[in-house]
Design an enzyme around this catalytic site. Structure first.
Site, mmCIF file in Angstrom:
data_model
loop_
_atom_site.group_PDB
_atom_site.id
_atom_site.type_symbol
_atom_site.label_atom_id
_atom_site.label_comp_id
_atom_site.label_asym_id
_atom_site.label_seq_id
_atom_site.Cartn_x
_atom_site.Cartn_y
_atom_site.Cartn_z
ATOM 1 N N GLU A 48 -1.491 -10.290 -5.869
ATOM 2 C CA GLU A 48 -1.494 -11.147 -7.064
ATOM 3 C C GLU A 48 -0.665 -10.539 -8.181
ATOM 4 O O GLU A 48 0.081 -11.224 -8.882
ATOM 5 C CB GLU A 48 -2.920 -11.354 -7.598
ATOM 6 N N CYS B 288 -9.281 -8.994 -7.371
ATOM 7 C CA CYS B 288 -10.029 -7.869 -7.938
ATOM 8 C C CYS B 288 -10.019 -7.971 -9.461
ATOM 9 O O CYS B 288 -9.265 -8.771 -10.041
ATOM 10 C CB CYS B 288 -9.431 -6.538 -7.472
ATOM 11 N N GLU C 201 0.832 -1.207 0.000
ATOM 12 C CA GLU C 201 0.000 0.000 0.000
ATOM 13 C C GLU C 201 0.868 1.259 0.000
ATOM 14 O O GLU C 201 2.090 1.183 0.095
ATOM 15 C CB GLU C 201 -0.954 -0.048 1.203
HETATM 16 N N1 THU Z 1 -5.943 -6.757 -2.128
HETATM 17 C C1 THU Z 1 -5.093 -7.682 -2.671
HETATM 18 O O1 THU Z 1 -3.865 -7.579 -2.513
HETATM 19 N N2 THU Z 1 -5.636 -8.696 -3.382
HETATM 20 C C2 THU Z 1 -6.963 -8.950 -3.469
HETATM 21 O O2 THU Z 1 -7.348 -9.935 -4.059
HETATM 22 C C3 THU Z 1 -7.932 -8.023 -2.863
HETATM 23 C C4 THU Z 1 -7.364 -6.758 -2.335
HETATM 24 C C5 THU Z 1 -5.366 -5.716 -1.257
HETATM 25 C C6 THU Z 1 -5.324 -4.330 -1.809
HETATM 26 C C7 THU Z 1 -5.306 -3.502 -0.537
HETATM 27 O O3 THU Z 1 -3.970 -3.411 -0.082
HETATM 28 C C8 THU Z 1 -6.090 -4.329 0.457
HETATM 29 O O4 THU Z 1 -6.120 -5.637 -0.065
HETATM 30 C C9 THU Z 1 -7.508 -3.850 0.691
HETATM 31 O O5 THU Z 1 -8.165 -3.653 -0.510
#
Ligand code: THU
Length: 131
Positions: free
Chosen positions: A49, A80, A38
């Site tokens: 991913e 996502c 993040e």
């Molecule tokens: N996130 C992922 O890394 N992969 C997913 O499949 C869903 C969301 C992360 C992005 C962000 O850092 C946190 O999860 C919340 O959305």
């Protein structure tokens, strides 16, 4: 499961607190890890991913055969839409997508084509170019 468990400790997710770990596996069985990373500028966040897939490509992998996605949510979470699109590019419709909850131990296994039945694929660029 134990590799995903230790990998998720590297997640950099101070804003959401939602930790995700992913391992992409290529045709030769080589594994490439990724975690979500993040940023204080929220929109720059990169999902686990995509980090795993880009790590694989950077490391010389050609095609991704399967990918594991692990979180600590009770119910395994699907990738996502952006990550599904990247999977379509580097894995294809039959790529295996395994979702894992490190909390409940639940595992769900899918083929990419079931999660993204109408992917935009490289061949669709043909014929759509001007001149
Ligand atoms: N996130 C992922 O890394 N992969 C997913 O499949 C869903 C969301 C992360 C992005 C962000 O850092 C946190 O999860 C919340 O959305």
């Amino acid at each position: 499961m134990s590799r995903l468990r230790s990998l998720i400790e590297r997640s950099y997710s101070p804003y959401s607190g939602f930790r995700v770990a992913s391992i992409a596996v290529d045709e030769e069985g080589r594994a490439y890890p990724g975690v979500n990373v993040e940023n204080a500028s929220y929109g720059l966040t990169m999902c686990a991913e995509r980090v795993a897939i880009f790590n694989a490509i950077t490391s010389g992998a050609r095609r991704i055969k399967r990918i594991y996605v692990a979180s600590e949510a009770e119910e395994p979470v699907p990738p996502c839409g952006a990550c599904l699109q990247v999977m379509a590019e580097h894995g294809g419709p039959d790529m295996e997508v395994t979702l894992v909850s490190l909390t409940s131990g639940a595992i769900r296994r899918y083929r990419l084509k079931d999660l993204l039945p109408h992917a935009f694929t490289p061949d669709m660029l043909e014929g759509g170019r001007s001149e």
